[in-house]
Design a protein around this motif. Sequence first.
Motif, mmCIF file in Angstrom:
data_model
loop_
_atom_site.group_PDB
_atom_site.id
_atom_site.type_symbol
_atom_site.label_atom_id
_atom_site.label_comp_id
_atom_site.label_asym_id
_atom_site.label_seq_id
_atom_site.Cartn_x
_atom_site.Cartn_y
_atom_site.Cartn_z
ATOM 1 N N PHE A 1 33.702 56.544 51.567
ATOM 2 C CA PHE A 1 33.709 56.498 49.892
ATOM 3 C C PHE A 1 32.817 55.234 49.670
ATOM 4 N N VAL A 2 32.579 55.167 48.362
ATOM 5 C CA VAL A 2 31.957 53.960 47.683
ATOM 6 C C VAL A 2 33.283 53.340 46.696
ATOM 7 N N GLY A 3 33.528 52.210 47.150
ATOM 8 C CA GLY A 3 34.443 51.489 46.077
ATOM 9 C C GLY A 3 34.009 50.292 45.240
ATOM 10 N N ILE A 4 34.335 50.419 43.907
ATOM 11 C CA ILE A 4 33.741 49.323 42.993
ATOM 12 C C ILE A 4 35.181 48.459 42.506
ATOM 13 N N SER A 5 34.975 47.064 42.294
ATOM 14 C CA SER A 5 35.831 46.269 41.804
ATOM 15 C C SER A 5 36.569 46.835 40.441
ATOM 16 N N PRO A 6 37.861 46.747 40.003
ATOM 17 C CA PRO A 6 38.057 46.812 38.620
ATOM 18 C C PRO A 6 37.326 46.301 37.680
ATOM 19 N N ASP A 7 36.827 45.028 37.915
ATOM 20 C CA ASP A 7 36.060 44.246 37.087
ATOM 21 C C ASP A 7 34.407 44.746 36.975
ATOM 22 N N HIS A 8 34.054 45.834 38.000
ATOM 23 C CA HIS A 8 32.735 46.199 38.067
ATOM 24 C C HIS A 8 32.320 46.651 36.615
ATOM 25 N N PHE B 1 41.358 46.090 45.928
ATOM 26 C CA PHE B 1 41.267 44.934 46.817
ATOM 27 C C PHE B 1 39.723 44.542 46.631
ATOM 28 N N ILE B 2 39.067 45.027 45.868
ATOM 29 C CA ILE B 2 37.479 44.574 45.919
ATOM 30 C C ILE B 2 37.202 43.444 44.885
ATOM 31 N N LEU B 3 36.601 42.348 45.331
ATOM 32 C CA LEU B 3 36.548 40.962 44.251
ATOM 33 C C LEU B 3 35.205 41.350 43.710
ATOM 34 N N MET B 4 35.158 41.082 42.582
ATOM 35 C CA MET B 4 33.853 41.077 41.681
ATOM 36 C C MET B 4 32.911 39.956 42.059
ATOM 37 N N ASP B 5 33.237 38.937 42.264
ATOM 38 C CA ASP B 5 32.591 37.725 42.475
ATOM 39 C C ASP B 5 32.291 37.549 43.944
ATOM 40 N N TYR B 6 32.060 38.560 44.831
ATOM 41 C CA TYR B 6 31.797 38.294 46.117
ATOM 42 C C TYR B 6 30.829 39.697 46.310
ATOM 43 N N GLY B 7 29.661 39.720 46.643
ATOM 44 C CA GLY B 7 28.513 40.296 47.005
ATOM 45 C C GLY B 7 28.135 40.958 45.757
#
Length: 858
Positions: free
Chosen positions: A257-264, A325-331
């Motif tokens: 899957f491809v996951g995106i941050s809630p803040d993406h 669990f995905i951070l917007m400010d990393y990568g």
Amino acid sequence: MSRYSAAEIEKKWQKAWDEAGIFRATRTKDKPKYYVLEMFPYPSGRIHMGHVRNYTMGDVIARYKLSTGHNVLHPMGWDAFGMPAENAAMASGGHPKDWTYGNITDMRGQMKPLGLSIDWSREFATCDPEYYGQQQALFLDFLEKGLVYRKNAVVNWDPVDMTVLANEQVIDGKGWRSGAEVERRELTQWFFKISDFSEDLLDALQNLDDWPAKVRLMQENWIGRSRGLQFSFERTDGGDPIEVYTTRPDTLRGASFVGISPDHPLARELAEQNPDVAAFRAECSKGGTTEEALEKAPKLGFDTGLKVRHPLNPDWELPVWIANFILMDYGTGAIFGCPAHDQRDLDFCRKYELPVISVYVPAMGEEGTFIPPEEGGPAYVPPKPETVRYVNGFAGEEAQTATQAIDAAIAFCEENGVGKGVTKFRLRDWGLSRQRYWGCPIPVVHCDACGVVPEKKENLPIELPYDEDGTPIDFSIPGNPLDRHPSWRDCTCPSCGAKARRETDTMDTFVDSSWYYARFTAPRATTPTVMEEATYWMNVDQYIGGIEHAILHLLYSRFFARAMNICGHLPDKAREPFDALFTQGMVTHEIYQTKDAKGRPVYHLPEEVEDGKLKATGEAVEIIPSAKMSKSKKNVVDPVNIIGDFGADTARWFVLSDSPPERDVEWTAAGAEAAYKHLARVHRIVSEITTGETEAATPEADEELLREMHKAIDDVTKGVESFGFNAAIAKLYAFTNTLAKSQAGTDAKAAAARSLAQLMSPMTPHLAEELWQMLGGEGLVANAPWPEADPALLVEDTVTLPIQVNGKRRAEITVPKDMDKAEVEKAALAEEAVQRSLDGAQPKKVIVVPGRIVNVVV
């Protein structure tokens, strides 16, 4: 014969040092400089023996360098802003300023009796307007150079206290003080551009040879350089591609899957169109923003219904999920999930019934125990640099290390136009905004016409309000008091003169401690530094402090030194501000505990306990093994009490002598008493030398004492220079015994005692001064040149050799060092104990190992 009275001696010599001004740092051309600095303390109100150990270590170095002909800078200040003061005001109704300065007065009063060689004329607190006004000037300079900026960022927000919380203030998803559920909120924040220096900060670690390896490694990991693949997933609906950066492109063929941050940005876009997405994002906003907090939180996902094409196969489509669990400010704020080789991804995929595809399997040796993730086993994450066999890799199925496979994957993807190899760093920009009162105000104003406007330097410092309008600030009300102080908050724009509002955020307290080492070079200057002074005194030759500051404080200080250099406040050589770093161990103590009526622990101070019972009631206490001294556990030893009972020199001697300085030392009353008895013995020995009559002595005894004196000088000097303080003190114990037993004449003993006083001076300066005076030493021993060992007297003329007969030690002989082997053999066989062991038999073999041993085989 005079008696050792620590109380009288220590007051006497501290007064003499003050009157002579010998510790005032001076800049001259005729001497080399030496700058020794201990990490300055937070004024919590009391110091304990951990502080004593830290400052005594620095004091030993400072006094030694003074004796070796250096101009020494050894300053002291106070890291005085921060939450504890504001919390105390909230609890008591007082003011952080009053609480802080009261504590500084108390702690200074506790420290001065230790006899530290500190230049107190350079003392400052970071809450002094004189200090933080220059910090504001630095901020403006950084702003002008593009080293500080403002942007929206997701932060930890406490809805009850109405403030941003640092990551360490979020405990189990709740505000540490209010207990409220922390929210992830987007606010406009100020940032230092430390990430621009990532590569420089990382590479420069290789040149810090006099830093502990573990500290350099911790910084290296925090900065986190990685080589990875930057590429995009094309959306099947024709929307903007989803860009991804991965450090494990070798697992690309295992994507589920491809996951995106809630803040993406895509998640925000979808939330505007779909209330379910908006609700999911709101749910994700509850809880902390750190990797650790997100790792512990339940894994939540939302299927957007969107799909992307796998870059290696256009027919292979992957679902797009929003994941908490995905951070917007990393990568890039987007990932591809490879559940077979990441446990977090595997948990997520099993929860939402997504496929699991292995990319590699064990190369060998695990055939009987290995359960593939597809068949219910855990994610297979081999330890580095173990080789594995790739079944969905980019370079065949032979065994490869992760590094080999990653390089092969990047090369393949670049050759096929999938993406390109990129080096990135884990280090993020430093968010410095804090919605607090007790900190350095950020010197900008907000004008409706001009926007964000820097304050003029001539208007600095922008001081914190106290009670200028006659109304004391009420700290019991949640939120930032600066927001509700209109006479301070409301101002005029420095640019157009219209009505404006001050920035009510204050600076992170890490800012205060990131440049104090430079300010000490010119603490009263009307600019942040004076280049002439900074060029002379910088760098800090020896920095001393706790390992708990190994990452952020040191990293931020290194950034600040570079930024100050760019802005013209530090010379080029000071871009790395600390030449040598030493991280000392803790002072520990047993914990004494009883239980209250509800079974809750009640802790007791060491002075309240005797023979395992409370002195007041006789109740037995539970003794818990030693731990770091902690006010909450009450296992602290107050230096004031120790100085009152035994003297400062005893406290100093004990904390230096008991263990290597990088290890923990356990404070015990018995140990302190033993140290005191030794110092009293030294005083008695010297007193006897100065009052005794000339003894009939042999030249041999005088010569032997002279040799031992020069050995002690050599050993103690090496110990001090290598931070082997406990080893140096062990040599001083031995030399004291030698002096006490020596049959040398009075003159020889007096000379040896003067050297002993000098060698003890860095550790026990008050006693050393007293001994020096008793022995007729000229001036102050603190100013006396350090004794030098005569190399000729360090050469041993004789050597003592053990004699073994059939592997058992039977005797020893002392022979000239250059004696011929045949002569050594004769001497060994002539020993009575060897003759008894031989019992008339002839040895088959005699082996002489020069300078080591004689082996007799029968």
